[in-house]
Design a protein around this motif. Structure first.
Motif, PDB file in Angstrom:
ATOM      1  N   VAL A 128     -50.474  88.520  21.818  1.00  0.00           N
ATOM      2  CA  VAL A 128     -50.596  90.034  21.922  1.00  0.00           C
ATOM      3  C   VAL A 128     -50.743  89.292  23.709  1.00  0.00           C
ATOM      4  N   THR A 129     -49.875  90.006  25.015  1.00  0.00           N
ATOM      5  CA  THR A 129     -49.998  90.422  25.781  1.00  0.00           C
ATOM      6  C   THR A 129     -50.135  91.961  26.338  1.00  0.00           C
ATOM      7  N   ARG A 130     -50.566  91.596  27.631  1.00  0.00           N
ATOM      8  CA  ARG A 130     -51.168  92.468  28.864  1.00  0.00           C
ATOM      9  C   ARG A 130     -51.266  92.539  30.342  1.00  0.00           C
ATOM     10  N   GLU A 131     -51.149  93.051  30.952  1.00  0.00           N
ATOM     11  CA  GLU A 131     -50.785  92.858  32.588  1.00  0.00           C
ATOM     12  C   GLU A 131     -52.221  94.215  32.978  1.00  0.00           C
ATOM     13  N   GLY A 132     -53.176  94.003  32.113  1.00  0.00           N
ATOM     14  CA  GLY A 132     -54.441  94.634  32.394  1.00  0.00           C
ATOM     15  C   GLY A 132     -55.336  93.386  32.028  1.00  0.00           C
ATOM     16  N   SER A 133     -56.996  93.633  31.978  1.00  0.00           N
ATOM     17  CA  SER A 133     -57.538  92.917  31.882  1.00  0.00           C
ATOM     18  C   SER A 133     -58.123  92.688  31.024  1.00  0.00           C
ATOM     19  N   PHE A 134     -58.417  90.860  30.532  1.00  0.00           N
ATOM     20  CA  PHE A 134     -58.613  89.907  29.909  1.00  0.00           C
ATOM     21  C   PHE A 134     -57.598  89.941  28.263  1.00  0.00           C
ATOM     22  N   MET A 135     -56.493  89.374  28.789  1.00  0.00           N
ATOM     23  CA  MET A 135     -55.367  89.125  28.043  1.00  0.00           C
ATOM     24  C   MET A 135     -54.573  88.616  29.165  1.00  0.00           C
ATOM     25  N   ALA A 136     -53.373  87.480  28.311  1.00  0.00           N
ATOM     26  CA  ALA A 136     -52.223  86.506  28.964  1.00  0.00           C
ATOM     27  C   ALA A 136     -51.702  87.911  29.353  1.00  0.00           C
ATOM     28  N   LYS A 137     -51.039  87.429  30.509  1.00  0.00           N
ATOM     29  CA  LYS A 137     -49.714  87.807  30.866  1.00  0.00           C
ATOM     30  C   LYS A 137     -48.845  87.316  30.316  1.00  0.00           C
ATOM     31  N   ASP A 150     -42.345  93.800  19.959  1.00  0.00           N
ATOM     32  CA  ASP A 150     -43.850  95.411  19.336  1.00  0.00           C
ATOM     33  C   ASP A 150     -44.515  95.752  20.503  1.00  0.00           C
ATOM     34  N   LYS A 151     -44.514  97.199  20.787  1.00  0.00           N
ATOM     35  CA  LYS A 151     -45.405  97.545  21.822  1.00  0.00           C
ATOM     36  C   LYS A 151     -46.639  98.605  21.429  1.00  0.00           C
ATOM     37  N   ALA A 152     -47.750  98.527  21.883  1.00  0.00           N
ATOM     38  CA  ALA A 152     -48.741  99.327  21.499  1.00  0.00           C
ATOM     39  C   ALA A 152     -49.233 100.494  22.697  1.00  0.00           C
ATOM     40  N   LYS A 153     -50.107 101.233  22.834  1.00  0.00           N
ATOM     41  CA  LYS A 153     -50.515 102.121  24.020  1.00  0.00           C
ATOM     42  C   LYS A 153     -51.824 101.523  23.948  1.00  0.00           C
ATOM     43  N   PRO A 154     -52.067 101.393  25.787  1.00  0.00           N
ATOM     44  CA  PRO A 154     -51.380 102.014  26.304  1.00  0.00           C
ATOM     45  C   PRO A 154     -50.430 101.247  27.184  1.00  0.00           C
ATOM     46  N   ASP A 155     -50.422  99.480  27.052  1.00  0.00           N
ATOM     47  CA  ASP A 155     -49.742  98.698  27.997  1.00  0.00           C
ATOM     48  C   ASP A 155     -49.921  96.958  27.300  1.00  0.00           C
ATOM     49  N   PHE A 156     -49.992  97.476  26.050  1.00  0.00           N
ATOM     50  CA  PHE A 156     -49.519  96.201  25.068  1.00  0.00           C
ATOM     51  C   PHE A 156     -48.292  95.718  24.072  1.00  0.00           C
ATOM     52  N   GLU A 157     -48.674  94.059  24.572  1.00  0.00           N
ATOM     53  CA  GLU A 157     -47.339  93.921  24.321  1.00  0.00           C
ATOM     54  C   GLU A 157     -47.227  92.704  22.913  1.00  0.00           C
ATOM     55  N   LEU A 158     -46.583  92.802  22.069  1.00  0.00           N
ATOM     56  CA  LEU A 158     -46.694  91.690  20.807  1.00  0.00           C
ATOM     57  C   LEU A 158     -45.257  91.084  21.012  1.00  0.00           C
ATOM     58  N   LEU A 159     -45.276  88.979  21.429  1.00  0.00           N
ATOM     59  CA  LEU A 159     -44.791  88.315  21.490  1.00  0.00           C
ATOM     60  C   LEU A 159     -44.777  87.022  20.427  1.00  0.00           C
ATOM     61  N   VAL A 160     -43.411  87.145  20.287  1.00  0.00           N
ATOM     62  CA  VAL A 160     -43.214  86.331  18.620  1.00  0.00           C
ATOM     63  C   VAL A 160     -42.059  85.251  19.632  1.00  0.00           C
ATOM     64  N   ALA A 230     -55.693  97.479  20.579  1.00  0.00           N
ATOM     65  CA  ALA A 230     -54.913  96.713  20.174  1.00  0.00           C
ATOM     66  C   ALA A 230     -55.506  95.607  20.737  1.00  0.00           C
ATOM     67  N   PHE A 231     -56.636  95.370  21.559  1.00  0.00           N
ATOM     68  CA  PHE A 231     -57.124  94.557  22.357  1.00  0.00           C
ATOM     69  C   PHE A 231     -58.758  93.421  21.504  1.00  0.00           C
ATOM     70  N   GLY A 232     -58.220  94.293  19.699  1.00  0.00           N
ATOM     71  CA  GLY A 232     -58.802  93.834  18.691  1.00  0.00           C
ATOM     72  C   GLY A 232     -60.725  93.917  18.531  1.00  0.00           C
ATOM     73  N   THR A 233     -61.288  93.287  19.592  1.00  0.00           N
ATOM     74  CA  THR A 233     -62.028  93.169  19.229  1.00  0.00           C
ATOM     75  C   THR A 233     -63.340  93.940  20.211  1.00  0.00           C
ATOM     76  N   PHE A 234     -62.915  94.286  21.274  1.00  0.00           N
ATOM     77  CA  PHE A 234     -63.568  95.652  21.713  1.00  0.00           C
ATOM     78  C   PHE A 234     -63.144  97.330  21.289  1.00  0.00           C
ATOM     79  N   CYS A 235     -64.318  97.936  21.840  1.00  0.00           N
ATOM     80  CA  CYS A 235     -62.838  98.808  22.115  1.00  0.00           C
ATOM     81  C   CYS A 235     -64.296 100.304  22.400  1.00  0.00           C
ATOM     82  N   ILE A 236     -64.451 101.066  23.292  1.00  0.00           N
ATOM     83  CA  ILE A 236     -64.979 102.292  22.908  1.00  0.00           C
ATOM     84  C   ILE A 236     -63.968 103.618  23.218  1.00  0.00           C
ATOM     85  N   VAL A 237     -65.111 104.351  22.147  1.00  0.00           N
ATOM     86  CA  VAL A 237     -64.604 105.852  21.865  1.00  0.00           C
ATOM     87  C   VAL A 237     -65.730 106.904  21.694  1.00  0.00           C
ATOM     88  N   GLY A 238     -64.605 108.053  23.246  1.00  0.00           N
ATOM     89  CA  GLY A 238     -65.315 109.098  22.789  1.00  0.00           C
ATOM     90  C   GLY A 238     -64.761 109.752  22.368  1.00  0.00           C
TER      91      GLY A 238
END
Length: 265
Positions: A128-137, A150-160, A230-238
């Motif tokens: 899983v990649t992302r342009e934002g923090s904590f993920m490899a581009k 595949d893609k997931a909001k807001p800007d996550f991408e799944l590469l294979v 999509a980051f999987g290991t951390f999330c804050i939901v309100g």
């Protein structure tokens, strides 16, 4: 492995194991007694190591830890993905010091992962990649032949990178925060040591703002694969809305909450 040259510091790639991980540390955390982040990571690593979890570390000639790559068979991935039969890369990082950046070390780490995955007769490698923090581009993966699947909001991408073109494509699982539609929920997994940082302060801040936060510990792959992020290991939901997809500081959390709750009150 060693790489010599005037422009490239000498280094070697080693395999971290439950027996030696405390010696080298991980993600900048080196002191087992001092860092809860490292203790949680070691406990988690020891649990999943027998299931195929691997961490390869770049070690400078001087003994300094300068990067790592972590991967695991896809069925145990701590991301909300369908990737059984594939090797899944959790994270890759190189260069605590600037002279270790841009030297090809990340590429060397990826080559080792790809080669091991081929030898293990996996269907391919997924990340899983992302342009934002904590993920490899995605750039380094595209250079290795990975493609967007595949893609997931807001800007996550799944590469294979597929070895078997007839294998079923990996994909993101359905991401939904509906089960967290009431109140403030913080989800974290020990896979990412940064998920420890500031959580206690965030919880206290939330309580002081009378938000009654709930902390959900995603201790295994099954719970992490049900994460609404999509980051999987951390999330804050309100109230069913994702406020942060990755670990954040207490100050950043307070700013988000004031904007989301106080300004709308």
């Amino acid at each position: 492995m060693a790489l010599l040259g005037m422009d490239n510091p000498k280094y070697k790639i080693i395999d971290l194991t439950p027996e030696n991980i405390a010696e080298y540390g991980v993600c900048g955390y080196k002191d087992v007694k001092k860092h809860l982040e490292l203790r949680r990571k070691i406990e988690w690593f020891s649990k999943y190591y027998p299931l195929g979890l691997r961490i390869k570390a770049v070690i400078a000639e001087t003994g300094e830890y300068q990067g790592m790559l972590e991967y695991i068979p896809g069925e145990y991935a701590h991301r909300p993905v369908n990737a059984a039969g594939y090797m899944f890369i959790h994270c890759i990082f190189v260069g605590f010091k600037s002279n270790f950046k841009g030297k090809g070390y990340a590429s060397a780490l990826l080559d080792e992962c790809i080669n091991e995955s081929r030898n293990a007769r996996m269907n391919g490698v997924v990340v899983v990649t992302r342009e934002g923090s904590f993920m490899a581009k995605k750039d380094i993966f595209l250079k290795k032949g990975f493609t967007l699947i595949d893609k997931a909001k807001p800007d996550f991408e799944l590469l294979v990178l597929k070895f078997d073109e007839n294998a079923e494509d990996p994909s993101f699982k359905e991401l939904s925060a509906n089960k967290y539609s009431a109140g403030l929920t913080i989800l974290r997994s020990p896979q990412c040591p940064y998920s420890v940082k500031n959580v206690e302060a965030i919880m206290q801040t939330a309580k002081s703002m009378k938000l009654n936060p709930t902390l959900v510990e995603m201790d295994d792959h099954l719970s992490a694969q049900e994460s609404p992020c999509a980051f999987g290991t951390f999330c804050i939901v309100g109230n069913g809305k994702i406020l942060s997809h990755h670990p954040i500081s207490n100050t950043r959390f307070e700013n988000i909450v004031r904007k989301e709750y106080v300004s709308k009150a």
